[in-house]
Design an enzyme around this catalytic site. Structure first.
Site, short mmCIF file in Angstrom:
data_model
loop_
_atom_site.label_atom_id
_atom_site.label_comp_id
_atom_site.label_asym_id
_atom_site.label_seq_id
_atom_site.Cartn_x
_atom_site.Cartn_y
_atom_site.Cartn_z
N LEU A 108 -11.83 -5.90 -0.72
CA LEU A 108 -12.11 -6.43 0.60
C LEU A 108 -12.83 -5.36 1.39
O LEU A 108 -12.87 -4.19 1.00
CB LEU A 108 -10.82 -6.84 1.29
CG LEU A 108 -9.94 -7.83 0.51
CD1 LEU A 108 -8.70 -8.18 1.31
CD2 LEU A 108 -10.72 -9.08 0.14
N SER A 109 -13.40 -5.73 2.52
CA SER A 109 -14.12 -4.75 3.32
C SER A 109 -13.19 -3.61 3.71
O SER A 109 -12.07 -3.85 4.17
CB SER A 109 -14.68 -5.42 4.59
OG SER A 109 -15.59 -6.44 4.24
N PRO A 110 -13.64 -2.36 3.55
CA PRO A 110 -12.78 -1.24 3.93
C PRO A 110 -12.41 -1.30 5.40
O PRO A 110 -13.24 -1.64 6.25
CB PRO A 110 -13.66 -0.01 3.63
CG PRO A 110 -14.69 -0.49 2.66
CD PRO A 110 -14.93 -1.93 3.02
N SER A 112 -10.57 0.62 8.93
CA SER A 112 -10.74 1.91 9.58
C SER A 112 -9.81 2.96 9.00
O SER A 112 -10.04 4.15 9.14
CB SER A 112 -10.50 1.77 11.09
OG SER A 112 -9.18 1.30 11.34
N LYS A 129 -0.81 -12.31 -6.93
CA LYS A 129 -1.72 -11.41 -6.22
C LYS A 129 -1.02 -10.73 -5.04
O LYS A 129 -0.22 -11.35 -4.34
CB LYS A 129 -2.95 -12.18 -5.73
CG LYS A 129 -3.85 -12.65 -6.86
CD LYS A 129 -5.01 -13.48 -6.35
CE LYS A 129 -5.86 -13.97 -7.51
NZ LYS A 129 -6.96 -14.84 -7.05
N ASP A 218 -1.76 -3.58 18.70
CA ASP A 218 -2.97 -4.24 18.18
C ASP A 218 -2.67 -5.67 17.76
O ASP A 218 -3.06 -6.12 16.68
CB ASP A 218 -3.54 -3.45 17.01
CG ASP A 218 -5.02 -3.75 16.76
OD1 ASP A 218 -5.67 -4.30 17.68
OD2 ASP A 218 -5.53 -3.44 15.67
#
Length: 402
Positions: A108-110, A112, A129, A218
């Site tokens: 998946l997209s890295p 932060s 999974k 957050d």
């Protein structure tokens, strides 16, 4: 399956639609990729899932590279399973650490704070999974791991294992079907019974962590994960902090989180407390109720710009500012206050959204500008919206749905 599309949005070759199977009375969300011609079913009717329950293991200290164990927590709910080579988006050290105990299905997209993978446990014949978050290069997940080890609540992401390999720390987490942002995008605006169920779970999670002296900092739809509305969890505690001396008196804990969803006091760098999470949870409640309405504008050009947008959109009255004039909110932003409504009256942006009175009242209370008068999570849970089950809420039609 006999189905007919109900809605569709297009962006960069990707479209989404909601279809209904009249034979099984089942609604599906589907992602269409016009580039490679593939379709991915996002949601079914949310059958009872045991994905989270069957990821088992004790939670101990972070394991060393020699340990066969690992710990688990969910960070990313929905990825492109298997369409991406892991090495193309990640660090080789992270890949090596993950592969010590897991087979990587996709990347998946890295984030932060590290690299994120969809994986299956080596030797697990069920091929269930999970999500593995790997941090390299001297960064640490210690605070997040330490917080989650102490959490035990049905609406908080469960940390099952964590382990270290050389300089890489890995957290392993159950994989949920989607995050709330994606769910709203495909299915929203949501029916009232789902809104209440999801928000009740979120508020229960916040009441629990606040009682334990933790501020999440957050809270947003991207950090709320679900298999179905009844199985929702708050995740990604990377920005969380511990209260000093276990008191909820506002203090300076520093800036953290997301500009679009941060509370006024946090944006102003004023002292804050657990009430900052209530503001963010109020935005989540609004977003579930009214799809495709951006509360404070699409362009965020810093905390000052965001605060001015909040004051303008909510028509914040001067008397709604903190009584302490030495706060940054008063010194730098009270000049932008607007006297277009009575103090503490429900803002027009909420009143005109076509929702029920109980719902708009709850949102308005959670978005109280002065944290001193903003209710706690437990206070909100005592409102009629959450103590009474909505009558046939699935078929409640409001202006927001038309």
């Amino acid at each position: 399956m006999s189905s007919s599309p109900e809605a569709e949005t297009m962006e960069c070759g990707i479209s989404s639609s909601k279809v209904h199977d009249s034979k099984t009375n089942t609604t599906y969300g589907i992602i269409h990729n016009s580039i490679n011609g593939t379709d991915t079913t996002l949601f079914d009717t949310f059958p009872d899932s045991t994905d989270n329950a069957e990821v088992t293991g004790d939670v101990d200290d972070v394991k060393t590279e020699s340990s066969p164990e690992s710990q688990s927590e969910d960070l990313s709910p929905f990825g492109n399973d298997g369409n991406e080579s892991p090495e193309t988006v990640t660090d080789i050290d992270a890949v090596s650490a993950v592969r010590m105990q897991y087979n990587i299905v996709s990347s998946l997209s890295p984030g932060s704070e590290g690299y994120i993978y969809v994986c299956t446990k080596r030797g697990d014949n069920t091929k269930r999974k999970v999500i593995v978050k790997a941090v390299t290069g001297g960064k640490t997940l210690g605070s997040e791991i330490d917080i989650l080890k102490k959490m035990s609540h049905r609406s908080i992401i469960r940390l099952v294992h964590a382990y270290r390999w050389k300089s890489t720390v890995c957290m392993v987490m159950p994989k949920y079907k989607c995050d709330l942002f994606t769910y709203i995008d495909i299915m929203g605006p949501l029916p009232l019974n789902q809104i209440i169920t999801i928000e009740r779970g979120l508020l229960g999670a916040l009441a629990y962590i606040h009682e334990k002296g933790i501020i999440h900092r957050d809270v947003k739809t991207e950090n709320i994960f679900l298999d179905k509305p009844e199985n929702v969890v708050l995740g990604d505690f990377g920005a969380a902090c511990k209260l000093d001396e276990h008191t909820d008196k506002p203090k300076c804990y520093g800036w953290s989180g997301t500009l679009e969803t941060n509370s006024p006091e946090l944006l102003a760098l004023d002292p804050y407390c657990t009430k900052t999470d209530i503001w963010s949870a109020g935005l989540v409640l609004f977003e579930m109720s009214v799809k495709n309405i951006t509360f404070f504008g699409k362009q965020v050009n810093g905390s000052g710009s965001q605060l001015r947008s909040i004051i303008r959109c909510l028509q914040v009255h001067p008397l709604e500012f903190p009584q302490n004039n030495s706060t940054n909110l008063c010194k730098h932003f009270k000049q932008y206050a607007i006297q277009l409504r009575h103090p503490y009256a429900i803002p027009q942006i909420i009143r005109k959204s076509g929702m029920t009175m109980d719902l708009e009242y709850a949102i308005a209370k959670m978005l109280t500008f002065d944290q001193e008068f903003r209710p706690s999570a437990q206070d909100i849970l005592m409102l009629p919206l959450f103590t009474k089950e909505p009558a046939d809420a699935l078929y409640t039609i409001t202006a927001a749905h038309m």
